[in-house]
Design a protein around this motif. Structure first.
Motif, PDB file in Angstrom:
ATOM      1  N   ASP A  36      42.987  18.872   7.952  1.00  0.00           N
ATOM      2  CA  ASP A  36      42.403  18.867   6.776  1.00  0.00           C
ATOM      3  C   ASP A  36      42.779  19.948   5.951  1.00  0.00           C
ATOM      4  O   ASP A  36      42.232  20.744   5.811  1.00  0.00           O
ATOM      5  N   LEU A  37      43.968  19.864   5.408  1.00  0.00           N
ATOM      6  CA  LEU A  37      44.523  20.746   4.461  1.00  0.00           C
ATOM      7  C   LEU A  37      44.012  20.649   3.172  1.00  0.00           C
ATOM      8  O   LEU A  37      43.738  19.557   2.659  1.00  0.00           O
ATOM      9  N   PRO A  38      43.192  21.777   2.774  1.00  0.00           N
ATOM     10  CA  PRO A  38      42.269  21.780   1.365  1.00  0.00           C
ATOM     11  C   PRO A  38      43.097  21.252   0.148  1.00  0.00           C
ATOM     12  O   PRO A  38      44.231  21.551   0.162  1.00  0.00           O
ATOM     13  N   GLU A  40      43.242  22.490  -2.733  1.00  0.00           N
ATOM     14  CA  GLU A  40      43.792  23.466  -3.614  1.00  0.00           C
ATOM     15  C   GLU A  40      45.205  23.863  -2.885  1.00  0.00           C
ATOM     16  O   GLU A  40      46.105  24.635  -3.332  1.00  0.00           O
ATOM     17  N   ASP A  65      52.352  25.718   5.609  1.00  0.00           N
ATOM     18  CA  ASP A  65      51.308  26.246   5.126  1.00  0.00           C
ATOM     19  C   ASP A  65      50.105  25.887   6.075  1.00  0.00           C
ATOM     20  O   ASP A  65      49.392  26.775   6.550  1.00  0.00           O
ATOM     21  N   TRP A  66      50.215  24.797   6.832  1.00  0.00           N
ATOM     22  CA  TRP A  66      49.317  24.179   7.699  1.00  0.00           C
ATOM     23  C   TRP A  66      49.309  25.278   9.186  1.00  0.00           C
ATOM     24  O   TRP A  66      48.402  25.576   9.602  1.00  0.00           O
ATOM     25  N   GLY A 202      48.322  24.763  14.396  1.00  0.00           N
ATOM     26  CA  GLY A 202      47.430  24.962  13.203  1.00  0.00           C
ATOM     27  C   GLY A 202      46.410  25.833  13.333  1.00  0.00           C
ATOM     28  O   GLY A 202      46.159  26.758  14.136  1.00  0.00           O
ATOM     29  N   PRO A 203      45.598  25.917  12.309  1.00  0.00           N
ATOM     30  CA  PRO A 203      44.324  26.837  12.127  1.00  0.00           C
ATOM     31  C   PRO A 203      43.391  26.483  13.057  1.00  0.00           C
ATOM     32  O   PRO A 203      43.255  25.511  13.732  1.00  0.00           O
ATOM     33  N   PRO A 206      36.708  25.058  12.140  1.00  0.00           N
ATOM     34  CA  PRO A 206      35.508  25.889  11.731  1.00  0.00           C
ATOM     35  C   PRO A 206      34.758  26.166  12.907  1.00  0.00           C
ATOM     36  O   PRO A 206      34.195  25.762  13.712  1.00  0.00           O
TER      37      PRO A 206
ATOM     38  N   ARG B 147      40.647  29.368  21.464  1.00  0.00           N
ATOM     39  CA  ARG B 147      41.119  29.787  20.267  1.00  0.00           C
ATOM     40  C   ARG B 147      40.816  31.339  20.153  1.00  0.00           C
ATOM     41  O   ARG B 147      39.781  31.620  20.188  1.00  0.00           O
ATOM     42  N   TYR B 180      45.006  36.381  10.586  1.00  0.00           N
ATOM     43  CA  TYR B 180      44.997  36.004   9.281  1.00  0.00           C
ATOM     44  C   TYR B 180      44.480  37.437   8.543  1.00  0.00           C
ATOM     45  O   TYR B 180      43.692  37.983   8.885  1.00  0.00           O
TER      46      TYR B 180
END
Lengths: 216, 273
Positions: A36-38, A40, A65-66, A202-203, A206, B147, B180
């Motif tokens: 889920d790349l925002p 923006e 970016d991801w 990736g990141p 959440p 993570r 980050y």
């Protein structure tokens, strides 16, 4: 009986047709996008110094970016100083050149030319965002005509209907959902599909916790 | 590139390299391409051929497109030595698509896989997609790994990264580490706490938070705590449905004691009566 059969066929046809649409990160069937790349962070395709498109480098920039490779996020902008158009050897050459110019380590990446989808699905499952060739839009973008394009794959075999979704850099801000058969035709419509996959993960997902009372 | 003789005229004596003829022929998907009855084995919407250097003069060849045994289109192509000729498919739909950035002149599709420009096998690519080079058969793939996320000023994060690469290396091996700045979209938009120095999150692969600390102090204690078995685990209570009877609880002293007390009370009552 005939009426029931007809109703069933109509409902089934509607259900199948409803899989293919332009939308957001959640498909009406409940399938969620995997990567889920925002909105923006979506980038729009641009032209190189000769006017030819930079979809390949735009897609790789969004994948960077991801993956949190900030030195490569503006790959598209870097390439506006050079002739457009991408192919595997050019990606190798300019990725290396950009990293050397900026004093960055070259990231590990795969380039895959294949008709199959399993490697792409594996990449998405492991949190990596492939840049993939794309030869037509099943939702009717581009007037239904054949195209030579590269986009980002953001969902693979998602949800009960095993849907796929792409982020098209000619249409930032939206996602295009489709069936596996449709994606396969789009990806390999030039005889072979081509994908660029950065291997950096990736990141993080959440955060959530079991205790509903917040710490802060 | 595939090199073919396309000539109707006698073979060449020695001719300069610039006398090479280059053909660029469009071929829609699903059709086969023939040049003077020689079938092209190239792939792709646009296929490239060249001749040896040719003597000065004009030449021609027959280009045909077939679907199975049926010839669907053909074209007689004329050219001079040294020319580059583009042969468009004469069908109703354009073969060369609207192009947004693929160089179809340079891209020759062929089944292959490379890692940073070096050819590798499909199996190796699968292994690399699963995770880092040190991944062994018993370790989870990246998508299943815990993570560890550091959020904060660069100096604070780097201090923790050094610790994770050094004395905490073994504990850190369980995690995928990412780092980050507080205003990075990946943490700002996802609800992470970002004001620590640094904030350190440990999460399961699905996002469940194992622990969070807002500084780099005594990270070892948290890492060891989430690694250690929980104190409320009693293996003998694990069900095993292969057994005829469900597993018995640990024998309790309460019930016999209660029986004894009740018996004593009843006996006392009976004696009084």
């Amino acid at each position: 009986m005939k009426l029931m059969l007809l109703a069933f066929v109509c409902v089934a046809a509607t259900a199948v047709a409803g899989d293919t649409l332009v939308g957001g990160p959640t498909h009406p069937s409940g399938a969620e996008v995997d990567l889920d790349l925002p909105a923006e962070r979506h980038q729009a395709n641009m032209g190189g110094s000769d006017g030819a498109g930079l979809c390949v480098f735009t897609a790789i920039g969004m994948a960077a970016d991801w993956a949190h490779l900030p030195g490569l996020v503006d790959f598209r902008d870097y390439m506006t100083r050079h002739p457009g158009g991408g192919y595997p050897e050019k990606v190798d050459r300019f990725l290396r050149r950009l990293c050397q110019e900026r004093g960055l380590p070259e990231p590990a990446y795969l380039q895959i030319e294949t008709k199959g989808l399993d490697l792409l699905a594996a990449a998405v499952r492991q949190g990596r965002m492939p840049a993939v060739t794309y030869t037509h839009s099943p939702t009717g973008r581009y007037g239904g005509r054949r195209i030579a394009h590269m986009v980002n794959l953001v969902a693979a075999r998602a949800g009960a209907r095993r849907l796929w979704a792409v982020l098209d850099n000619n249409y930032p801000g939206s996602l295009e959902w489709m069936t596996e058969a449709e994606f396969h035709a789009c990806f390999s419509g030039l005889g072979q599909g081509w994908a660029v996959i950065l291997l950096e993960p990736g990141p993080p997902p959440p955060p959530w916790n079991v205790d509903p009372s917040p710490k802060e | 590139m595939l090199s073919l003789l396309l000539l109707l005229l006698p073979q060449a004596a020695a001719a300069p390299p610039e006398a090479i003829v280059r053909l660029r022929v469009e071929c829609p998907p699903g059709l086969e391409l023939y040049i003077d009855s020689h079938r092209s084995v190239e792939q792709g919407l646009v296929r490239h051929f060249h001749t040896p250097p040719l003597p000065e003069g004009r030449y021609s060849c027959r280009v045909a497109w077939r679907q199975g045994e049926t010839e669907v289109a053909c074209q007689q192509v004329e050219f001079a030595a040294g020319e580059t000729v583009r042969v468009a498919y004469p069908g109703p739909d354009p073969v060369v698509p609207a192009n947004f950035g693929l160089d179809l002149r340079q891209w020759r599709p062929a089944a292959k896989v490379s890692l940073n420009g070096q050819p590798i096998s499909l199996k190796e690519a699968e292994r690399l997609l699963d995770g880092p080079a040190t991944t062994g058969p018993d370790l989870p793939s990246d998508g299943q790994r815990r993570r560890l996320t550091l959020i904060g000023p660069a100096a604070a994060r780097q201090a923790v990264e050094r610790e994770l690469a050094g004395p905490l290396r073994e504990l850190a091996a369980d995690y995928l580490l990412k780092s980050y700045l507080p205003n990075d979209w990946a943490v700002r938009l996802a609800g992470f706490v970002t004001h620590g120095s640094p904030t350190i999150y440990a999460q399961e692969a699905d996002g469940r938070v194992l622990f969070r600390q807002n500084d780099g102090q005594d990270l070892r204690r948290n890492l060891e705590a989430v690694r250690a078995p929980k104190g409320n685990y009693q293996p003998h209570l694990d069900p095993d449905y292969r057994r005829a009877a469900p597993p018995a609880d640990e024998p309790s002293v309460l019930f016999p004691l209660l029986c004894l007390v009740m018996s004593a009370v009843l006996a006392g009552w009976l004696v009084r009566r």
